[in-house]
Design a protein around this motif. Structure first.
Motif, short mmCIF file in Angstrom:
data_model
loop_
_atom_site.label_atom_id
_atom_site.label_comp_id
_atom_site.label_asym_id
_atom_site.label_seq_id
_atom_site.Cartn_x
_atom_site.Cartn_y
_atom_site.Cartn_z
N VAL A 73 5.94 18.28 -4.14
CA VAL A 73 7.27 17.47 -3.71
C VAL A 73 6.69 16.64 -2.31
O VAL A 73 7.28 15.90 -2.50
CB VAL A 73 7.99 18.50 -3.05
N PHE A 74 6.03 17.19 -1.29
CA PHE A 74 5.60 16.33 -0.44
C PHE A 74 4.22 15.40 -0.44
O PHE A 74 3.34 15.43 -1.11
CB PHE A 74 5.47 16.86 1.05
N THR A 75 3.97 14.74 0.49
CA THR A 75 3.21 13.11 0.27
C THR A 75 1.52 14.43 0.59
O THR A 75 1.36 14.92 1.48
CB THR A 75 2.96 12.24 1.37
N ASN A 76 0.87 14.36 -0.65
CA ASN A 76 -0.82 14.12 -0.39
C ASN A 76 -1.73 13.40 1.01
O ASN A 76 -1.10 11.99 1.19
CB ASN A 76 -1.81 14.23 -1.72
N LYS A 77 -2.73 13.62 1.01
CA LYS A 77 -3.38 12.13 1.55
C LYS A 77 -3.56 10.96 1.44
O LYS A 77 -3.51 10.02 2.01
CB LYS A 77 -4.93 13.09 2.54
N ASN A 78 -3.50 11.22 0.24
CA ASN A 78 -4.31 9.71 -0.86
C ASN A 78 -2.72 8.89 -0.02
O ASN A 78 -2.84 8.07 -0.07
CB ASN A 78 -4.26 10.23 -2.32
N GLU A 79 -1.57 9.70 -0.41
CA GLU A 79 -0.39 8.93 -0.61
C GLU A 79 0.38 8.65 1.06
O GLU A 79 0.65 7.23 1.15
CB GLU A 79 1.03 9.88 -1.26
N ASP A 80 -0.44 9.75 2.16
CA ASP A 80 -0.44 8.88 3.23
C ASP A 80 -1.07 7.92 3.55
O ASP A 80 -0.83 6.43 4.71
CB ASP A 80 -0.25 9.91 3.78
N THR A 81 -2.15 7.98 3.52
CA THR A 81 -2.92 6.58 3.35
C THR A 81 -2.28 5.28 2.84
O THR A 81 -2.19 4.39 3.49
CB THR A 81 -4.22 6.35 2.85
N ILE A 82 -1.66 5.27 1.85
CA ILE A 82 -1.31 3.97 1.13
C ILE A 82 0.00 3.69 1.58
O ILE A 82 -0.30 2.32 2.44
CB ILE A 82 -1.01 4.36 -0.57
N LEU A 83 0.86 5.29 2.24
CA LEU A 83 2.19 4.42 2.73
C LEU A 83 2.26 4.15 4.40
O LEU A 83 2.47 3.23 4.99
CB LEU A 83 3.00 5.93 3.34
N ALA A 84 0.78 4.40 5.45
CA ALA A 84 0.46 3.49 5.96
C ALA A 84 0.04 1.96 5.91
O ALA A 84 0.62 1.16 6.79
CB ALA A 84 -0.98 4.26 6.89
N ALA A 85 -0.84 2.34 5.30
CA ALA A 85 -1.07 0.50 4.97
C ALA A 85 0.10 -0.25 4.26
O ALA A 85 -0.04 -1.87 4.74
CB ALA A 85 -1.82 0.40 3.79
N LEU A 86 1.01 0.54 3.61
CA LEU A 86 1.86 -0.49 3.57
C LEU A 86 3.16 -0.69 5.56
O LEU A 86 4.52 -1.64 5.16
CB LEU A 86 3.00 0.08 2.77
N GLU A 87 2.91 0.00 5.14
CA GLU A 87 3.65 0.41 7.00
C GLU A 87 3.19 -0.72 7.90
O GLU A 87 4.22 -1.90 8.62
CB GLU A 87 3.60 1.10 7.37
N ALA A 88 1.43 -1.06 7.38
CA ALA A 88 1.35 -2.25 8.30
C ALA A 88 1.40 -3.75 7.87
O ALA A 88 1.83 -4.67 8.73
CB ALA A 88 0.12 -1.88 8.67
N THR A 89 1.52 -3.05 6.47
CA THR A 89 2.18 -4.55 6.14
C THR A 89 3.02 -5.54 6.28
O THR A 89 3.58 -6.81 7.00
CB THR A 89 1.35 -4.52 4.65
N VAL A 90 4.58 -4.13 6.36
CA VAL A 90 5.32 -4.80 6.68
C VAL A 90 5.73 -5.11 7.71
O VAL A 90 6.56 -5.72 8.22
CB VAL A 90 6.19 -3.61 6.46
N ALA A 91 4.51 -4.57 9.19
CA ALA A 91 5.17 -4.95 10.35
C ALA A 91 4.49 -6.04 10.82
O ALA A 91 4.27 -6.67 11.80
CB ALA A 91 4.61 -3.83 11.26
N SER A 92 3.93 -6.27 10.06
CA SER A 92 2.88 -7.18 10.45
C SER A 92 3.50 -8.62 10.20
O SER A 92 4.70 -9.20 9.84
CB SER A 92 1.43 -7.96 9.17
N GLU A 93 2.82 -9.86 10.80
CA GLU A 93 3.30 -11.41 10.78
C GLU A 93 3.82 -12.03 9.49
O GLU A 93 4.58 -12.68 9.16
CB GLU A 93 2.54 -12.17 11.51
N GLU A 94 3.45 -11.94 8.47
CA GLU A 94 3.09 -12.50 7.40
C GLU A 94 4.39 -11.82 6.16
O GLU A 94 4.36 -11.99 5.07
CB GLU A 94 1.86 -12.66 6.50
N SER A 95 4.56 -10.51 6.77
CA SER A 95 5.84 -9.32 6.32
C SER A 95 5.66 -9.08 4.91
O SER A 95 6.41 -9.13 4.06
CB SER A 95 7.13 -9.79 6.78
#
Length: 358
Positions: A73-95
């Motif tokens: 039900v909850f995220t595994n380490k693989n999914e946590d890594t993906i979500l962290a990368a997406l969060e960085a993408t959303v927060a970047s200047e290029e958005s």
């Protein structure tokens, strides 16, 4: 796990009532401490009490990632890594806008012309002639069963006349956003992107239907449905790049976070492409489903069209029954009619079908 949750949702057995307290002055015996409920049980209980819309969202994301049998039900380490990368993408200047191709240069010109009810068919035909893909699509659509009366149409001018303003609006927006990225990007993109695009087309058709007699621009309503999954589709590129391939992707917690990042990316991309403010606002409003009455007219249309098109998609995949009274209970007559029209359409040219009915 999905099958178990569905059985939980559909259970018709009444729950046992708590036993009445004993009418005695004697103190009740102290019960031994119980082990805390598992996280899975807590989530299942929450989902059983959630709205039909939440349940449909859960089933849709499970189908997207083929994670119906994933017990997590909850995220595994693989999914946590993906979500962290997406969060960085959303927060970047290029958005995230840099991750999707730009629209062909002729598209904004055409959309601007089509907003004017007094557009020149000859001028529009000349503009379309500059894009080979558009020429092919306009002729294909004009010769489809929804329009053609038996005589082959080979002239762009004739095709423009046949399709009319609404047909051209919806055709051009459809051509502009399909495909968004290369399906050779990776395994997740190859599997999920076509499914997302199919639902986007259905959502756009539902938006067009629900927008009738509403204070919204017909082009905006179709456009917002067509592009609302752009950010989620772009996110698949990150999943392909960051996934370690050893742990599954598609847990409910992961999908909820992925959907939120996808909506943010879609809004960012819509701003980058200078879409109307009402379109950007409607997309951004989907993050707060509790807003309810505070949604803009276009935001309400998008929210319901997304829900109806997911039901239609899942029904086509035999994952649910679109006539289930529990699904229809909270829908208005107009919304039920929209759902049934979606379910009744067997052809793939949804744009042509919807335009022909207007």
């Amino acid at each position: 796990m999905l099958n178990w949750l569905l059985r939980l949702f559909s259970s018709d057995e009444p729950q046992a009532k708590p036993a009445a307290a004993a009418a005695t002055a004697s103190p009740a015996p102290v019960a031994p401490p119980q082990a805390p409920a598992s996280k899975v049980q807590n989530i299942a209980t929450h989902m059983a009490l959630s709205t039909q819309r939440d349940q449909v969202d859960f089933m849709f994301s499970s189908w997207l990632f083929e994670s119906e049998d994933n017990p997590d039900v909850f995220t595994n380490k693989n999914e946590d890594t993906i979500l962290a990368a997406l969060e960085a993408t959303v927060a970047s200047e290029e958005s995230g806008a840099h991750m999707v191709r730009r629209m062909p240069g002729v598209i904004p010109q055409l959309l601007q012309v089509l907003r004017n009810s007094d557009f020149s068919g000859a001028e529009l035909a000349r503009t379309i002639s500059h894009d080979v893909v558009l020429v092919a699509e306009v002729l294909r659509m004009a010769n489809s069963a929804a329009y053609n009366q038996g005589t082959a149409i080979t002239s762009i001018d004739h095709a423009v006349l046949i399709l009319g303003q609404n047909g051209l609006r919806q055709l051009i927006t459809g051509v502009a956003f399909k495909p968004i990225i290369n399906l050779n990007s990776g395994s997740f993109t190859r599997m999920v992107a076509p499914r997302l695009w199919a639902q986007s087309e259905r959502c756009a058709v539902a938006c067009a239907h629900l927008a009738r007699n509403e204070p919204v621009d017909p082009l905006d309503s179709f456009l917002v449905g067509l592009i609302h999954n752009v950010g989620l589709t772009v996110s698949l590129r990150v999943i392909d790049k960051m996934s370690d391939g050893r742990q599954p992707v598609g847990s409910p917690t992961f999908c909820n976070s992925l959907a939120a990042y996808g909506r943010t990316l879609t809004a960012n991309i819509a701003r980058e492409w200078h879409f109307p403010d009402k379109v950007v606002t409607a997309i951004a409003e989907q993050d707060d489903k509790s807003a309810g009455r505070n949604l803009s007219p276009l935001g309400r249309i998008l929210m319901m069209a997304d829900h109806l098109s997911k039901i239609d998609t899942l029904a086509r995949q035999k994952h649910l029954d679109a006539e289930d009274p529990r699904l229809l209970d909270d829908l208005t007559g107009k919304e039920i009619d929209c759902l049934r029209r979606l379910c009744a359409d067997e052809e793939k040219d949804w744009i042509a079908i919807t335009t022909a009915r207007q």
